[in-house]
Design an enzyme around this catalytic site. Structure first.
Site, PDB file in Angstrom:
ATOM      1  N   ASP A 410       0.811  -1.185   0.055  1.00 54.41           N
ATOM      2  CA  ASP A 410      -0.067  -0.200   0.151  1.00 54.41           C
ATOM      3  C   ASP A 410       0.940   0.972   0.040  1.00 54.41           C
ATOM      4  OD1 ASP A 410      -2.953   1.076   0.574  1.00 54.41           O
ATOM      5  OD2 ASP A 410      -1.263   1.655   2.308  1.00 54.41           O
ATOM      6  N   GLU A 463       1.124  -0.349  -5.045  1.00 58.06           N
ATOM      7  CA  GLU A 463       0.004   0.532  -5.246  1.00 58.06           C
ATOM      8  C   GLU A 463       1.009   1.363  -5.218  1.00 58.06           C
ATOM      9  OE1 GLU A 463      -2.700   3.157  -3.662  1.00 58.06           O
ATOM     10  OE2 GLU A 463      -1.861   2.125  -2.360  1.00 58.06           O
TER      11      GLU A 463
END
Length: 732
Positions: A410, A463
């Site tokens: 993330d 990401e």
């Protein structure tokens, strides 16, 4: 006559520091020690009115030195137990933690000091074991600036005087073996900082379990001995995770996928998800589950993206072995499991990592480096060897102990740039005066090298929302080493396009075509994630323009385009049946809507898209290879149509993808194709089974050798309004 307890004179400073839990070397005083030719046992028991040592069935009274501190002579070289007697006459027997030697080896200490212990979780944390013939739990924690560390828990009345720990050399690690503590015991660390001031009780950074929030203690979990049934999957998973594989990911927030309303609306447990979620994802044709973070976290509203227990599967859905049940069931069903992993930041909760040993241990001291303004969270000090070791080992832990098949990392962009979301003057440049975070870059390279080196069948996914180069290139080729990267640019452009009224789309045609310019610069995943259906963004269906029929048709056409486009696929739960409202983490996805015909049509479409994608090499084997794509027509902005070829390897029948993003039906619509012959209509998003009007080509079209649009052959098709068609050459 009962023997009179005698004791040697102890240094008053040692006595005071032991009684006030400020002694930094309790093992030097407590436990058995030779004094001349005799052996004496010194012990603390705040609840005892009298204390005795029990050796071979005989009792040896210990004299009270001061307060809760006792000392007395015992036979040398023999194991003993302690027996306390309270003022009310209650009696309790227990093994003395201070008669046991250290557990950590010299090699552990060396690796910990070096910041290179890749199996960190086997050294630190709480481990149920038999040590020197006694059952108990070994506790070890890194707190280098602490002047004293005690483990406190339900096994010692949360009293920091009872189990102050042993400091291990210069590593900054403290350890103790506590007899009798075992699986299910609650505990924390009581830590006195450099000046002796005791801070808030801390959860174990390497703990394997935790209490149900809002309670914050760690829980001893014995994670050894699970019986896996996934040998077949593990043997072949490398084939399932490689660039050439069909990868279609179902992203899930376990807390809100499905709830049990007649049990206070609780979410499914890991074991229930192992049955229901796995069966559903398999039926829908997805290849992988991606679980939003399951590392323990205090605040439900963070969705897990503000973790405190990086080594603990959240107890919200069950203990650690039951999380393994979910992974095992997925593997037996032929599904991979990807976890969202959050090394970018951590919350400021008092029981967490912040100011862990009274200093900025895990985080940067300077808020210009150590504080996320967007999320009010703390940022790891990636340049500290032990912190980089903590994070790298954590990635390996999930891959090793839980057989996880991949990690989606993330907020990578927030880690790569020192000025991420900061104004001038709010950030500190790197040593060369630039904005790149060299330490975070080194961490990614280290983590990916270790993960792929030790578990070659896995995948890591970034990401990353910028154009940072070579995110998914190998480290030895100058890259960060990730296997894949989310294509955020494609997602932003195409969603912006599809949400516009069709009459305006011709002015934004480039948003649907621009992605091909960089589609093969990385190994991309096309993500429609939770971030696109929350915080006022509306559901995927609500984004679509037009009346109800047009909304569904637009969404069907978009999904057809997405599955036909190069790149692996990711779809957030609820989007597969066009949930009408945006995602609410406090409820469940709208399963009632899924039973309505139009929504069921979208669900059937996604199921069939997955099946076609998996069974058709041309649609997946060259997802990350420019040789797998050719435009037929990319400039038809006025009619808002697109057409392109997807190529497989030699011998694989090619596919043609044709999209119409206007509500105008086009009959006799001619397109160029690479070969004459029969092209079967493999999928038509306007089919009645999906909720369309069944306009199409009666199963297929014959192409003739008439060059058109730069192709040697062409065919005339019926192109339904707001629809995507996928043809394959010569398909049976």
């Amino acid at each position: 006559m009962k023997a009179i307890a005698t004791a040697p004179v102890l240094d008053p400073s040692d006595v005071s520091r032991l009684l006030h839990a400020t002694h930094d070397d309790p093992f030097a005083i407590l436990g058995p020690h030779k004094r001349g030719r005799a052996t004496y046992v010194t012990a603390i028991d705040p609840g005892a009115d009298r204390l005795e040592a029990v050796v071979g069935g005989k009792t040896y009274p210990l004299a009270r030195i001061d307060g809760a501190l006792f000392c007395g002579k015992v036979p040398g070289g023999k194991p003993y137990r302690l027996r306390g007697t309270g003022a009310d006459g209650a009696v309790w027997d227990y093994d003395d933690a201070y008669r046991f030697g250290p557990v950590l080896s010299d090699f552990d200490e060396y690796l910990l000091g070096e910041g290179n212990h890749e199996r960190l979780w086997e050294a630190l944390g709480a481990h149920v074991m038999t040590h020197e013939g006694c059952q108990g739990t070994h506790f070890a924690v890194w707190a280098p600036s602490a002047s004293r560390v005690s483990v406190v828990g339900d096994f010692n009345a949360w009293d920091g005087r009872r189990h102050p720990m042993r400091r291990r050399g210069g590593t900054g690690v403290w350890e103790i073996f506590v007899p009798g503590a075992g699986d299910g015991s609650a505990y924390k660390y009581e830590i006195a900082g450099p000046s002796g001031q005791v801070g808030p009780l801390k959860a174990d950074p390497v703990g394997f379990g935790a209490q149900h929030p809002p309670e914050t203690a760690s829980i001893v979990r014995d994670i050894a001995g699970y019986g896996w049934h996934d040998a077949a999957w593990m043997a072949e998973r490398a084939k399932r995770n490689r660039r050439e594989a069909p990868i279609s990911v179902y992203e899930v927030h376990l807390g809100s996928w499905k709830r049990i309303w007649d049990q206070n609306g609780r979410p499914l447990s890991y074991k229930e998800a192992a049955a229901d979620l796995v069966a559903y994802a398999r039926d829908m044709g997805f290849t992988h589950l991606e679980l939003m973070p399951v590392s323990e976290f205090p605040f439900d509203g963070s969705w897990g993206y503000q973790p405190v227990g990086m080594y603990a599967p959240t107890i919200r859905f069950g203990p650690a072995h039951e999380f393994r049940d979910l992974v095992d069931a997925a593997h037996e069903a032929g599904l991979g499991v990807i976890l969202d992993w959050v090394p970018g930041h951590f919350p400021t909760d008092a029981h967490g990592l912040g100011q862990f040993d009274g200093t900025h241990l895990y985080e940067h001291a300077d808020p210009k480096e150590g504080f996320h303004q967007d999320w009010n969270t703390l940022i790891y000090n990636y340049g500290r060897a032990e912190v980089a070791n903590f994070l790298t080992a954590n990635a390996l832990y999930w891959l090793d102990e839980y057989h996880v098949d991949g990690l989606r990392v993330d907020a990578v962009a927030s880690m790569l740039y020192r000025d991420y979301s900061r104004k001038d003057g709010e950030w500190i440049p790197n040593k060369d005066g630039g904005r790149e975070n060299y330490e975070a870059i080194a961490l990614f390279k280290r983590m990916n090298t270790a993960a792929y080196g030790k578990y070659p069948g896995i995948m890591t996914i970034a990401e990353e929302s910028t154009s940072f180069p070579r995110v998914s290139s190998p480290v030895d080729a100058g890259g960060l080493g990730f296997g894949f990267k989310w294509n955020m640019g494609w997602m932003n452009d195409t969603l912006d396009y599809i949400t516009r009224e069709p009459i305006h789309r011709k002015y934004h045609h480039h948003q649907m075509t621009f992605g091909i310019h960089y589609a093969f610069s990385e190994n991309f995943v096309l993500p429609i994630s939770h971030d696109e259906v929350v915080h006022g963004k509306g559901s995927m269906l609500a984004k679509m323009p037009g009346n109800d029929w047009e909304k569904f048709a637009n969404l069907r056409a978009y999904y057809g385009f997405m599955w036909g486009h190069p790149g692996k696929k990711l779809l957030f739960m609820g989007c597969e049946f066009a949930q009408p409202e945006e995602w609410n983490h406090d409820s469940q996805i709208n399963w009632d809507a899924a039973e309505q015909p139009a929504h069921k049509g979208i669900q059937s479409l996604v199921r069939d898209l997955n099946a076609l994608y998996r069974s058709t090499p041309a649609l997946h084997v060259r997802d990350c290879d420019p040789a797998g794509f050719d435009w037929i027509e990319s400039t038809d902005a006025d009619q808002s149509t697109l057409s392109f070829i997807r190529w497989g390897h030699e011998g694989d029948a090619p596919c043609v993808v044709l999209c119409n993003f206007t509500p105008v039906e086009r009959t006799g619509f001619r397109i160029g194709v690479p070969y004459a012959g029969h092209w079967r209509e493999m999928l038509n998003t306007d089919a009645s089974v999906y909720g369309g009007a069944n306009r199409g080509n009666l199963g297929g079209v014959d192409a003739v050798e008439e060059p058109y649009q730069g192709q040697p052959a062409s065919m005339a098709v019926t192109l339904p309004p707001l629809a995507t068609l996928i043809f394959q050459l010569g398909a049976e």
